[in-house]
Enzyme design. Structure first.
Site, mmCIF file in Angstrom:
data_model
loop_
_atom_site.group_PDB
_atom_site.id
_atom_site.type_symbol
_atom_site.label_atom_id
_atom_site.label_comp_id
_atom_site.label_asym_id
_atom_site.label_seq_id
_atom_site.Cartn_x
_atom_site.Cartn_y
_atom_site.Cartn_z
ATOM 1 N N GLY A 46 0.842 -1.190 0.000
ATOM 2 C CA GLY A 46 0.000 0.000 0.000
ATOM 3 C C GLY A 46 0.875 1.237 0.000
ATOM 4 N N GLN A 51 2.848 10.072 1.256
ATOM 5 C CA GLN A 51 4.180 9.470 1.365
ATOM 6 C C GLN A 51 5.100 9.880 0.224
ATOM 7 O OE1 GLN A 51 2.455 5.311 2.171
ATOM 8 N NE2 GLN A 51 4.446 5.234 3.162
ATOM 9 N N CYS A 93 6.207 -0.050 7.324
ATOM 10 C CA CYS A 93 5.796 1.096 6.515
ATOM 11 C C CYS A 93 6.972 1.548 5.664
ATOM 12 C CB CYS A 93 5.350 2.223 7.443
ATOM 13 S SG CYS A 93 4.858 3.712 6.561
ATOM 14 N N LEU A 94 6.710 1.850 4.386
ATOM 15 C CA LEU A 94 7.790 2.301 3.500
ATOM 16 C C LEU A 94 8.388 3.629 3.981
ATOM 17 C CD1 LEU A 94 6.200 1.434 0.022
ATOM 18 C CD2 LEU A 94 7.808 0.070 1.380
ATOM 19 N N HIS A 135 -4.119 1.497 8.076
ATOM 20 C CA HIS A 135 -2.753 2.032 8.026
ATOM 21 C C HIS A 135 -2.664 3.169 6.996
ATOM 22 C CE1 HIS A 135 1.789 1.379 8.043
ATOM 23 N NE2 HIS A 135 1.616 2.110 6.958
ATOM 24 N N GLU A 136 -3.232 2.944 5.794
ATOM 25 C CA GLU A 136 -3.140 3.957 4.726
ATOM 26 C C GLU A 136 -4.014 5.179 5.037
ATOM 27 O OE1 GLU A 136 -0.751 3.615 2.739
ATOM 28 O OE2 GLU A 136 -0.390 1.503 3.185
ATOM 29 N N HIS A 139 -2.230 7.443 7.256
ATOM 30 C CA HIS A 139 -1.277 8.303 6.537
ATOM 31 C C HIS A 139 -1.953 9.592 6.076
ATOM 32 C CE1 HIS A 139 2.529 6.264 6.179
ATOM 33 N NE2 HIS A 139 1.978 5.140 5.748
HETATM 34 NI NI NI Z 1 2.811 3.228 5.680
#
Ligand code: NI
Length: 170
Positions: A46, A51, A93-94, A135-136, A139
């Site tokens: 995702g 991000q 998480c990226l 989670h997204e 963000h």
């Molecule tokens: Ni993330």
């Protein structure tokens, strides 16, 4: 499609509450294609627009890492109309590279949103799908998963990050 740079903790842009998507069309489709390619390049399951430094309530997902643009999930302007139960599972998480931790999330969510064309969608999700949606969406509200940890575990993360930073590894 160009791979975009992923912002990482503690970049202040990641704390931003994103603006709703109001214009659906070719420019949004191009952004979605870039986001999918950026997500697959890592790979991740995702990626939220914030991000990559884009101030829009938009995320893409692909739990199977299919690398197929026809199969990528697209969510604009998500809202949860139901959140129930509780489940703890490992998350990464990226934007927080090299770190994972168990995070408590709702076990089931109903999410209402818009698709890439602006049509309303409603998804009833459990398991990894429900976790990724939460989670997204976090963000898009300026929240990283490390902020969902207990104060003790969050303190441990911050100390570890500062140590890496002092060594020039972060
Ligand atoms: Ni993330």
């Amino acid at each position: 499609m160009p791979i975009r740079e992923i912002l990482t903790y503690p970049d202040p842009f990641l704390k931003r509450v994103a603006k709703p998507v109001t214009e659906f069309g070719p420019a949004l489709d191009e952004l979605i294609a870039d986001m999918a390619d950026t997500m697959w390049d890592e790979p991740g399951i995702g990626l939220a627009a914030t991000q990559i430094g884009v101030d829009l309530q938009l995320f893409v997902y692909d739990l199977e890492v299919s690398r197929d643009h026809e199969r990528v999930g697209v969510v604009c302007n998500p809202k949860f109309t139901l959140m129930e139960g509780e489940e703890s599972d490992e998350e990464g998480c990226l934007s927080v590279p090299g770190y994972t931790a168990a995070v408590k999330r709702s076990a089931r969510v109903v999410m209402e949103a818009r698709d890439r064309s602006g049509n309303p969608i409603k998804v009833d999700a459990t398991g990894l799908l429900a976790r990724m949606f939460q989670h997204e969406t976090d963000h898009l509200n300026g929240i990283l998963f490390i902020e969902r940890l207990s104060p003790l575990k969050r303190g441990m993360f911050i100390r570890r990050f500062k140590k890496l930073q002092a060594r020039g590894d972060a």
